[in-house]
Motif scaffolding. Structure first.
Motif, PDB file in Angstrom:
ATOM      1  N   UNK A   1       0.852  -1.182   0.000  1.00 14.49           N
ATOM      2  CA  UNK A   1       0.000   0.000   0.000  1.00 14.49           C
ATOM      3  C   UNK A   1       0.892   1.236   0.000  1.00 14.49           C
ATOM      4  N   UNK A   2       0.646   2.112  -0.949  1.00 13.93           N
ATOM      5  CA  UNK A   2       1.402   3.358  -1.030  1.00 13.93           C
ATOM      6  C   UNK A   2       0.743   4.395  -0.136  1.00 13.93           C
ATOM      7  N   UNK A   3       1.578   5.037   0.668  1.00 15.50           N
ATOM      8  CA  UNK A   3       1.141   6.165   1.502  1.00 15.50           C
ATOM      9  C   UNK A   3       2.135   7.285   1.274  1.00 15.50           C
ATOM     10  N   UNK A   4       1.730   8.236   0.469  1.00 19.39           N
ATOM     11  CA  UNK A   4       2.657   9.300   0.092  1.00 19.39           C
ATOM     12  C   UNK A   4       3.786   8.704  -0.728  1.00 19.39           C
ATOM     13  N   UNK A   5       5.016   8.963  -0.307  1.00 17.78           N
ATOM     14  CA  UNK A   5       6.156   8.427  -1.049  1.00 17.78           C
ATOM     15  C   UNK A   5       6.596   7.053  -0.530  1.00 17.78           C
ATOM     16  N   UNK A   6       5.954   6.535   0.502  1.00 21.38           N
ATOM     17  CA  UNK A   6       6.355   5.272   1.104  1.00 21.38           C
ATOM     18  C   UNK A   6       5.410   4.149   0.703  1.00 21.38           C
ATOM     19  N   UNK A   7       5.973   2.962   0.499  1.00 26.14           N
ATOM     20  CA  UNK A   7       5.189   1.772   0.205  1.00 26.14           C
ATOM     21  C   UNK A   7       5.352   0.823   1.389  1.00 26.14           C
ATOM     22  N   UNK A   8       4.234   0.419   1.950  1.00 25.97           N
ATOM     23  CA  UNK A   8       4.217  -0.484   3.094  1.00 25.97           C
ATOM     24  C   UNK A   8       3.787  -1.875   2.649  1.00 25.97           C
ATOM     25  N   UNK A   9       4.410  -2.867   3.236  1.00 23.17           N
ATOM     26  CA  UNK A   9       4.152  -4.262   2.884  1.00 23.17           C
ATOM     27  C   UNK A   9       3.599  -4.996   4.100  1.00 23.17           C
ATOM     28  N   UNK A  10       2.694  -5.927   3.816  1.00 18.23           N
ATOM     29  CA  UNK A  10       2.121  -6.770   4.857  1.00 18.23           C
ATOM     30  C   UNK A  10       1.809  -8.131   4.244  1.00 18.23           C
ATOM     31  N   UNK A  11       1.644  -9.121   5.082  1.00 18.97           N
ATOM     32  CA  UNK A  11       1.263 -10.451   4.621  1.00 18.97           C
ATOM     33  C   UNK A  11      -0.153 -10.357   4.049  1.00 18.97           C
ATOM     34  N   UNK A  12      -0.353 -11.001   2.929  1.00 17.27           N
ATOM     35  CA  UNK A  12      -1.658 -10.984   2.268  1.00 17.27           C
ATOM     36  C   UNK A  12      -2.709 -11.598   3.202  1.00 17.27           C
ATOM     37  N   UNK A  13      -3.710 -10.818   3.620  1.00 15.32           N
ATOM     38  CA  UNK A  13      -4.719 -11.355   4.538  1.00 15.32           C
ATOM     39  C   UNK A  13      -5.623 -12.412   3.896  1.00 15.32           C
ATOM     40  N   UNK A  14      -5.586 -12.534   2.572  1.00 15.35           N
ATOM     41  CA  UNK A  14      -6.425 -13.506   1.873  1.00 15.35           C
ATOM     42  C   UNK A  14      -5.770 -14.885   1.753  1.00 15.35           C
ATOM     43  N   UNK A  15      -4.579 -15.053   2.333  1.00 18.61           N
ATOM     44  CA  UNK A  15      -3.927 -16.362   2.276  1.00 18.61           C
ATOM     45  C   UNK A  15      -4.754 -17.388   3.040  1.00 18.61           C
ATOM     46  N   UNK A  16      -4.711 -18.634   2.605  1.00 18.99           N
ATOM     47  CA  UNK A  16      -5.439 -19.686   3.325  1.00 18.99           C
ATOM     48  C   UNK A  16      -4.954 -19.822   4.772  1.00 18.99           C
ATOM     49  N   UNK A  17      -5.809 -20.323   5.632  1.00 19.48           N
ATOM     50  CA  UNK A  17      -5.493 -20.453   7.057  1.00 19.48           C
ATOM     51  C   UNK A  17      -4.244 -21.301   7.296  1.00 19.48           C
ATOM     52  N   UNK A  18      -4.043 -22.345   6.494  1.00 18.51           N
ATOM     53  CA  UNK A  18      -2.889 -23.220   6.714  1.00 18.51           C
ATOM     54  C   UNK A  18      -1.571 -22.475   6.579  1.00 18.51           C
ATOM     55  N   UNK A  19      -1.529 -21.400   5.776  1.00 21.56           N
ATOM     56  CA  UNK A  19      -0.283 -20.655   5.609  1.00 21.56           C
ATOM     57  C   UNK A  19       0.092 -19.923   6.893  1.00 21.56           C
ATOM     58  N   UNK A  20      -0.897 -19.445   7.620  1.00 18.99           N
ATOM     59  CA  UNK A  20      -0.633 -18.737   8.874  1.00 18.99           C
ATOM     60  C   UNK A  20       0.045 -19.644   9.888  1.00 18.99           C
ATOM     61  N   UNK A  21      -0.407 -20.880   9.961  1.00 26.35           N
ATOM     62  CA  UNK A  21       0.212 -21.840  10.874  1.00 26.35           C
ATOM     63  C   UNK A  21       1.676 -22.077  10.510  1.00 26.35           C
TER      64      UNK A  21
END
Length: 115
Positions: A60-80
């Protein structure tokens, strides 16, 4: 998420370290990841692009910075698996987090006033 693609994306130590940091911190920008990993911007950006292309990250771009996060749509097994990875790599993760914390007072992104 294809299981083989998921594990291939995590098969590089830099990408695994990025994912572990994001799993613990929630969201970071490139400059924070550079500080934590003590790697160059081109290397970190290249690995972030690969993780994004695999579907593991969202940005997600906020001004001149791009922030990264784990895709919340990943299947539940990936979180484990990602949680287990953080536990298995706890020494490296602690070191990376310490790098980040020790530089936060210096504001590696020069953005403290914009947060």
């Amino acid at each position: 998420m294809d299981t083989v693609v998921f594990f291939k994306c995590l098969s590089d130590s830099t990408r695994l370290r990025i994912i572990n940091l994001l799993q613990q911190r929630g969201e970071l920008c490139v400059c924070e990841l550079m500080t934590a990993l003590q790697e160059s911007q081109p290397k970190v950006s290249r690995h972030l692009a690969q993780l994004r292309n695999c579907g593991l990250l969202k940005d997600q771009r906020r001004g001149q910075w791009v922030y990264y996060r784990i895709n919340p749509a990943l299947p539940a097994w990936t979180s484990e698996i990602l949680n287990a990875s953080c536990q298995g790599e706890s020494d490296q993760l602690a070191s990376d987090q310490q790098n980040l914390l020790s530089q936060q007072s210096n504001d590696p992104c020069g953005q403290r006033d914009t947060l």
